[in-house]
Design a protein around this motif. Structure first.
Motif, PDB file in Angstrom:
ATOM      1  N   GLY A   1      41.086  -0.853  29.343  1.00 38.11           N
ATOM      2  CA  GLY A   1      40.633  -1.462  28.101  1.00 38.11           C
ATOM      3  C   GLY A   1      41.577  -1.291  26.937  1.00 38.11           C
ATOM      4  O   GLY A   1      41.253  -1.697  25.822  1.00 38.11           O
ATOM      5  N   GLY A   2      42.753  -0.693  27.159  1.00 38.98           N
ATOM      6  CA  GLY A   2      43.748  -0.572  26.113  1.00 38.98           C
ATOM      7  C   GLY A   2      44.692  -1.762  26.101  1.00 38.98           C
ATOM      8  O   GLY A   2      44.439  -2.785  26.747  1.00 38.98           O
ATOM      9  N   GLN A   3      45.771  -1.636  25.360  1.00 39.87           N
ATOM     10  CA  GLN A   3      46.779  -2.691  25.290  1.00 39.87           C
ATOM     11  C   GLN A   3      48.144  -2.104  25.596  1.00 39.87           C
ATOM     12  O   GLN A   3      48.383  -0.911  25.369  1.00 39.87           O
ATOM     13  N   TYR A   4      49.012  -2.945  26.126  1.00 46.29           N
ATOM     14  CA  TYR A   4      50.344  -2.463  26.498  1.00 46.29           C
ATOM     15  C   TYR A   4      51.402  -3.476  26.082  1.00 46.29           C
ATOM     16  O   TYR A   4      51.119  -4.666  25.898  1.00 46.29           O
ATOM     17  N   VAL A   5      52.620  -2.978  25.931  1.00 44.91           N
ATOM     18  CA  VAL A   5      53.794  -3.818  25.733  1.00 44.91           C
ATOM     19  C   VAL A   5      54.863  -3.305  26.681  1.00 44.91           C
ATOM     20  O   VAL A   5      55.127  -2.101  26.752  1.00 44.91           O
ATOM     21  N   ALA A   6      55.449  -4.228  27.438  1.00 48.51           N
ATOM     22  CA  ALA A   6      56.461  -3.879  28.429  1.00 48.51           C
ATOM     23  C   ALA A   6      57.714  -4.707  28.169  1.00 48.51           C
ATOM     24  O   ALA A   6      57.629  -5.914  27.911  1.00 48.51           O
ATOM     25  N   VAL A   7      58.864  -4.047  28.228  1.00 49.65           N
ATOM     26  CA  VAL A   7      60.156  -4.712  28.037  1.00 49.65           C
ATOM     27  C   VAL A   7      61.004  -4.406  29.256  1.00 49.65           C
ATOM     28  O   VAL A   7      61.251  -3.225  29.573  1.00 49.65           O
ATOM     29  N   LYS A   8      61.438  -5.448  29.952  1.00 48.68           N
ATOM     30  CA  LYS A   8      62.253  -5.285  31.149  1.00 48.68           C
ATOM     31  C   LYS A   8      63.534  -6.091  31.005  1.00 48.68           C
ATOM     32  O   LYS A   8      63.503  -7.261  30.610  1.00 48.68           O
ATOM     33  N   ASP A   9      64.659  -5.446  31.332  1.00 47.84           N
ATOM     34  CA  ASP A   9      65.947  -6.147  31.258  1.00 47.84           C
ATOM     35  C   ASP A   9      66.491  -6.349  32.664  1.00 47.84           C
ATOM     36  O   ASP A   9      65.959  -5.822  33.648  1.00 47.84           O
ATOM     37  N   SER A  10      67.546  -7.152  32.761  1.00 44.69           N
ATOM     38  CA  SER A  10      68.200  -7.418  34.045  1.00 44.69           C
ATOM     39  C   SER A  10      69.555  -6.735  34.098  1.00 44.69           C
ATOM     40  O   SER A  10      70.497  -7.257  34.695  1.00 44.69           O
ATOM     41  N   GLY A  11      69.635  -5.569  33.452  1.00 45.62           N
ATOM     42  CA  GLY A  11      70.886  -4.837  33.404  1.00 45.62           C
ATOM     43  C   GLY A  11      71.165  -4.057  34.670  1.00 45.62           C
ATOM     44  O   GLY A  11      70.477  -4.204  35.691  1.00 45.62           O
ATOM     45  N   PRO A  12      72.163  -3.195  34.623  1.00 40.34           N
ATOM     46  CA  PRO A  12      72.566  -2.444  35.831  1.00 40.34           C
ATOM     47  C   PRO A  12      71.597  -1.342  36.218  1.00 40.34           C
ATOM     48  O   PRO A  12      71.671  -0.813  37.319  1.00 40.34           O
TER      49      PRO A  12
ATOM     50  N   ARG B   1      42.652  -6.661  17.380  1.00 40.41           N
ATOM     51  CA  ARG B   1      43.544  -5.824  16.586  1.00 40.41           C
ATOM     52  C   ARG B   1      43.524  -4.379  17.059  1.00 40.41           C
ATOM     53  O   ARG B   1      42.592  -3.918  17.697  1.00 40.41           O
ATOM     54  N   LEU B   2      44.612  -3.708  16.698  1.00 41.20           N
ATOM     55  CA  LEU B   2      44.753  -2.278  16.985  1.00 41.20           C
ATOM     56  C   LEU B   2      44.698  -1.489  15.690  1.00 41.20           C
ATOM     57  O   LEU B   2      45.102  -1.973  14.621  1.00 41.20           O
ATOM     58  N   TRP B   3      44.232  -0.250  15.797  1.00 40.77           N
ATOM     59  CA  TRP B   3      44.249   0.674  14.648  1.00 40.77           C
ATOM     60  C   TRP B   3      45.448   1.593  14.848  1.00 40.77           C
ATOM     61  O   TRP B   3      45.395   2.561  15.594  1.00 40.77           O
ATOM     62  N   ALA B   4      46.556   1.254  14.172  1.00 39.68           N
ATOM     63  CA  ALA B   4      47.803   1.971  14.415  1.00 39.68           C
ATOM     64  C   ALA B   4      48.687   1.885  13.180  1.00 39.68           C
ATOM     65  O   ALA B   4      48.353   1.221  12.182  1.00 39.68           O
ATOM     66  N   ASP B   5      49.822   2.563  13.259  1.00 36.65           N
ATOM     67  CA  ASP B   5      50.818   2.566  12.190  1.00 36.65           C
ATOM     68  C   ASP B   5      51.769   1.406  12.430  1.00 36.65           C
ATOM     69  O   ASP B   5      52.462   1.353  13.458  1.00 36.65           O
ATOM     70  N   GLU B   6      51.833   0.461  11.490  1.00 32.68           N
ATOM     71  CA  GLU B   6      52.659  -0.734  11.677  1.00 32.68           C
ATOM     72  C   GLU B   6      54.136  -0.382  11.754  1.00 32.68           C
ATOM     73  O   GLU B   6      54.872  -0.897  12.597  1.00 32.68           O
TER      74      GLU B   6
ATOM     75  N   PRO C   1      45.874   3.521  23.976  1.00 32.31           N
ATOM     76  CA  PRO C   1      44.546   3.765  24.561  1.00 32.31           C
ATOM     77  C   PRO C   1      43.496   2.793  24.052  1.00 32.31           C
ATOM     78  O   PRO C   1      43.644   2.154  22.993  1.00 32.31           O
ATOM     79  N   ALA C   2      42.397   2.724  24.785  1.00 29.69           N
ATOM     80  CA  ALA C   2      41.298   1.823  24.416  1.00 29.69           C
ATOM     81  C   ALA C   2      40.613   2.259  23.129  1.00 29.69           C
ATOM     82  O   ALA C   2      39.980   1.433  22.450  1.00 29.69           O
TER      83      ALA C   2
END
Length: 509
Positions: A408-419, A369-374, A482-483
């Motif tokens: 040691g952190g976490q990431y979220v990546a969003v990639k599209d196939s647009g122009p 889990r992360l300590w963050a604002d939902e 960040p971690a």
């Protein structure tokens, strides 16, 4: 009508920074030229005073050493002249040294603004000439057999006079002139080749000292000019700092006024918007019966959609203003990043299916889990997915990745196939209300606040925001947390039954 730029607004309020600097430079040059025209040395008054002040300081500091040197010469000269003559000569030198030292002390005690530079320059030149004349009386030793000793004393006196008077060239010349004449007069007592050679060497030394004094004067003037330029730069920096502080104060006042305006306008706009949205939804759903005209159904849908768009725009503006003002409060709690991404993907699934788009998920469900604002994390992911769905063509693919970072952190990546986005437009899309050329050409709806809000929320969490895009290669946005926000899972505690309380031990039994 042409666009109103920041430069035009600044020009309307007053001169630009470059123009103000140019005007200050011209004013400084005019003031310097005016002072040079009224100066007898061709320098500014401040430089003239500094040169005289340096001369006075040198003379005050050299008073005692010169007196001791005169005593030593007088004591040595008793081998060629009677002691009375040596004592009279020493008293003459002492008197001139005392005169110059007294004048120098009086000059240094005066207020720089009240000093008559021309008058004091004449006094210093006259006193320097008198002292040099006393030193040149050593030539009397040449008539009594102490010619080499006299040459030695004259050379030393010339060196001292030129070095101490270097900052006042006229004083240096006045101090050297009698000594040169005295050196030449030694040829009257002897015309031997050895004597002529010694006199020539002494004259060469005295002229060398004069050239050296000229070099010292030039370097001193250069140092004074450099110091004046540095002081001017410091003054301009202080003025610039004061202007910057004033501009910051005005910006803070303007930002406060903007926040108050947005708070007031949000209330004033939301109140009628609630009514518009409520009544338009009633009309759209035909709660009180079907419409007699089909156009009314379309109008109701348009009214409701427009109201929702305006409400979302108001909320985005308020969120961005709170982030920029540092007033966005995070309600932090323990949450699963993978679950939030999954819920947001499910919410955007309907829009993606309508365009025939496919989600490719690479999500690590085992992340702690992360300590963050939902709410903030949901807004981040929804904005990224909304942009990806908006600019991905029908039938395209949207890739979602959630995992660990190398630190040691976490990431979220969003990639599209647009122009994709051209490199020169990356700064535009990251600015408030900035929209790329593709969004403008395709008339895609949007306020241009999505990415700035995402970056602001990521910064509040101490994370990093990265935008990668190239034309015809799609766009990828990577958000890294960040971690320090990752909550480590605590290991289970193993407790012996004997260490448990009585009731817990009974239950364990």
């Amino acid at each position: 009508m042409s666009d109103l730029t920041v430069e035009m607004v600044q020009r309307g309020r007053g001169p630009s920074t470059q123009e103000a600097n140019r005007r200050r430079g011209i004013a400084r040059e005019i003031r310097s030229a005016r002072e040079k025209l009224t100066s007898t040395t061709g320098l500014e008054r401040a430089f003239d005073y500094e040169l005289l002040r340096l001369y006075a300081q040198y003379r005050v500091g050299a008073g005692i050493p010169l007196g001791l040197f005169a005593v030593a010469l007088a004591a040595a000269s008793v081998f060629w002249v009677p002691p009375v003559v040596a004592a009279v000569w020493a008293l003459c030198v002492f008197a001139t040294i005392t005169l110059i030292t007294t004048l120098s002390r009086h000059f240094l005690r005066q207020n720089p603004g009240d000093v008559s530079l021309a008058r004091w320059r004449r006094l210093f030149v006259l006193s320097e000439g008198m002292q040099s004349l006393c030193w040149s009386l050593m030539i009397g030793l040449g008539a009594t057999g102490g010619r080499i000793f006299a040459l030695f004393g004259l050379v030393i006196a010339a060196a001292v006079a030129t070095m101490l008077g270097a900052t006042v060239p006229a004083a240096a010349v006045a101090g050297l002139g009698p000594l040169v004449l005295a050196t030449l007069s030694l040829l009257l007592f002897s015309r031997e080749p050895d004597a002529i050679l010694l006199v020539a060497m002494a004259l060469g030394s005295q002229l060398f000292f004069m050239g050296l004094a000229r070099r010292l004067y030039t370097s001193t003037v250069g140092a004074l000019q450099s110091r004046a330029e540095k002081d001017a730069i410091f003054g301009e920096l202080e003025q610039a700092k004061a202007n910057s502080d004033e501009a910051r104060r005005r910006a803070e006042e303007a930002n406060l006024a903007k926040s108050r305006f947005l708070a007031t306008m949000s209330h004033e706009l939301r109140t009628p918007l609630n009514a518009i949205l409520g009544f338009s939804e009633v009309m759209k759903n035909e709660v009180f019966g079907p419409h007699t005209a089909l156009s009314y159904q379309e109008y109701s849908n348009d009214i409701h959609d427009s109201g929702m768009h305006l409400l979302n725009l108001i909320n985005e503006i308020l969120d961005l203003s709170r982030i920029e003002a540092g007033r966005y409060e995070l309600n932090e709690e323990a949450l699963q990043l993978a679950h939030i991404v999954e819920e947001c993907r499910h919410m955007m699934g309907l829009r993606a299916r309508q365009k025939g788009q496919i989600f490719l998920d690479f999500v690590d469900d085992s992340l702690p889990r992360l300590w963050a604002d939902e709410r903030a994390l949901r807004q981040i992911v929804l904005n990224l997915l909304s942009n990806a769905v908006k600019f991905t063509p029908p039938g395209g693919e949207i890739t979602i990745k959630v995992g660990w970072t190398s630190s040691g952190g976490q990431y979220v990546a969003v990639k599209d196939s647009g122009p994709g986005i051209p490199e020169d437009e990356l700064g535009t899309v990251m600015s408030s209300f900035g929209r790329g050329s593709l969004a403008i050409k395709t008339a895609e709806q949007g306020s241009g606040l999505g990415l700035p809000i995402v970056k602001g929320l990521v910064d509040l969490h101490g994370g990093q925001f990265q935008l990668k895009s190239k034309p015809r290669e799609g766009t990828e946005v990577i958000v890294t947390l960040p971690a320090t926000r990752v909550m480590d899972t605590l290991p289970a505690m193993s407790v012996e039954p004997g260490n448990l309380p009585a009731k817990a031990a009974a239950k364990a039994a």
